[in-house]
Scaffold this active site. Sequence first.
Site, PDB file in Angstrom:
ATOM      1  CG  ASN A   1      -1.909  -1.257   1.306  1.00 15.86           C
ATOM      2  OD1 ASN A   1      -2.349  -1.653   0.204  1.00 15.86           O
ATOM      3  ND2 ASN A   1      -1.892  -1.801   2.540  1.00 15.86           N
TER       4      ASN A   1
ATOM      5  CD  GLN B   1       3.387   3.810   3.077  1.00 17.97           C
ATOM      6  OE1 GLN B   1       3.076   4.307   2.156  1.00 17.97           O
ATOM      7  NE2 GLN B   1       4.264   3.250   3.586  1.00 17.97           N
TER       8      GLN B   1
ATOM      9  CG  HIS C   1       0.727  -6.206   2.996  1.00 24.08           C
ATOM     10  ND1 HIS C   1       0.503  -6.125   4.403  1.00 24.08           N
ATOM     11  CD2 HIS C   1       0.757  -4.634   2.902  1.00 24.08           C
ATOM     12  CE1 HIS C   1       0.177  -5.032   4.851  1.00 24.08           C
ATOM     13  NE2 HIS C   1       0.551  -4.006   4.037  1.00 24.08           N
TER      14      HIS C   1
ATOM     15  CG  HIS D   1       4.757  -2.274   5.277  1.00 27.57           C
ATOM     16  ND1 HIS D   1       4.472  -1.014   5.612  1.00 27.57           N
ATOM     17  CD2 HIS D   1       3.234  -2.792   5.251  1.00 27.57           C
ATOM     18  CE1 HIS D   1       3.240  -0.453   5.689  1.00 27.57           C
ATOM     19  NE2 HIS D   1       2.590  -1.634   5.517  1.00 27.57           N
TER      20      HIS D   1
HETATM   21  P1  AMP Z   1      -0.297  -0.781   5.888  1.00 26.36           P
HETATM   22  O1  AMP Z   1       0.515   0.432   6.454  1.00 26.36           O
HETATM   23  O2  AMP Z   1      -1.764  -0.513   5.889  1.00 26.36           O
HETATM   24  O3  AMP Z   1       0.091  -1.255   4.599  1.00 26.36           O
HETATM   25  O4  AMP Z   1      -0.415  -2.084   6.968  1.00 26.36           O
HETATM   26  C1  AMP Z   1       0.486  -2.042   8.064  1.00 26.36           C
HETATM   27  C2  AMP Z   1       0.467  -3.619   8.486  1.00 26.36           C
HETATM   28  O5  AMP Z   1       1.418  -3.607   9.389  1.00 26.36           O
HETATM   29  C3  AMP Z   1      -0.929  -4.086   8.916  1.00 26.36           C
HETATM   30  O6  AMP Z   1      -1.162  -5.046   8.389  1.00 26.36           O
HETATM   31  C4  AMP Z   1      -0.325  -4.263  10.449  1.00 26.36           C
HETATM   32  O7  AMP Z   1      -1.439  -5.248  11.186  1.00 26.36           O
HETATM   33  C5  AMP Z   1       0.581  -4.334  10.516  1.00 26.36           C
HETATM   34  N1  AMP Z   1       1.495  -4.247  11.655  1.00 26.36           N
HETATM   35  C6  AMP Z   1       1.434  -2.984  12.487  1.00 26.36           C
HETATM   36  N2  AMP Z   1       2.266  -2.935  13.493  1.00 26.36           N
HETATM   37  C7  AMP Z   1       2.687  -4.331  13.673  1.00 26.36           C
HETATM   38  C8  AMP Z   1       3.527  -4.941  14.452  1.00 26.36           C
HETATM   39  N3  AMP Z   1       3.814  -4.472  15.540  1.00 26.36           N
HETATM   40  N4  AMP Z   1       3.986  -6.138  14.123  1.00 26.36           N
HETATM   41  C9  AMP Z   1       3.414  -6.825  13.094  1.00 26.36           C
HETATM   42  N5  AMP Z   1       2.652  -6.379  12.278  1.00 26.36           N
HETATM   43  C10 AMP Z   1       2.193  -5.085  12.365  1.00 26.36           C
END
Ligand code: AMP
Length: 138
Positions: free
Chosen positions: A86, A93, A101, A99
């Site tokens: 994202n 995001q 996925h 990151h």
């Molecule tokens: P996004 O920024 O929307 O692409 O997604 C962020 C992702 O990071 C989400 O799927 C969260 O569940 C994951 N996330 C956030 N904090 C942690 C953490 N401490 N450990 C593992 N995953 C995390």
Amino acid sequence: MDSCIFCKIITKEITAHIIYEDKDSLAFLDIKPHSKGHTVVIPKKHAVTPFDLDEKSFQELLLDVKKTMERLRDVLYPDGFNVGWNQNTAAGQIVPHLHVHIFPRYNGDGGGSMHSIIKNPGKMNVDAVARLFDKKKK
Ligand code: AMP
Ligand code: ZN
């Protein structure tokens, strides 16, 4: 932004279930998984999007995505994968550290494909969009 949550996972200030690590990248299980083995792969250099990352680091990241997928394949035996990131809030995001996925997919898991993320092509047809590229040659 060295104190972002994913930078803290890199420095081990915050714990995570790490499934792959090398000098460039870290891969750990997502804390709120969307499928069994949902993993995120991050560069160790802080960058919000690929545009902030040098070419070599981005190449290394993509290679490490593949290595992480091999690890997932060998442990969880998924039937397929969806892989992507994202980029910016418009695309969902939330964590401002790039990151990738990885969603391992399983036959009959009820999920959709990449095409289910959005279906809103706007009013311009494909030819009109292509002309924008012709007008703005590199
Ligand atoms: P996004 O920024 O929307 O692409 O997604 C962020 C992702 O990071 C989400 O799927 C969260 O569940 C994951 N996330 C956030 N904090 C942690 C953490 N401490 N450990 C593992 N995953 C995390
Ligand atoms: Zn960071």
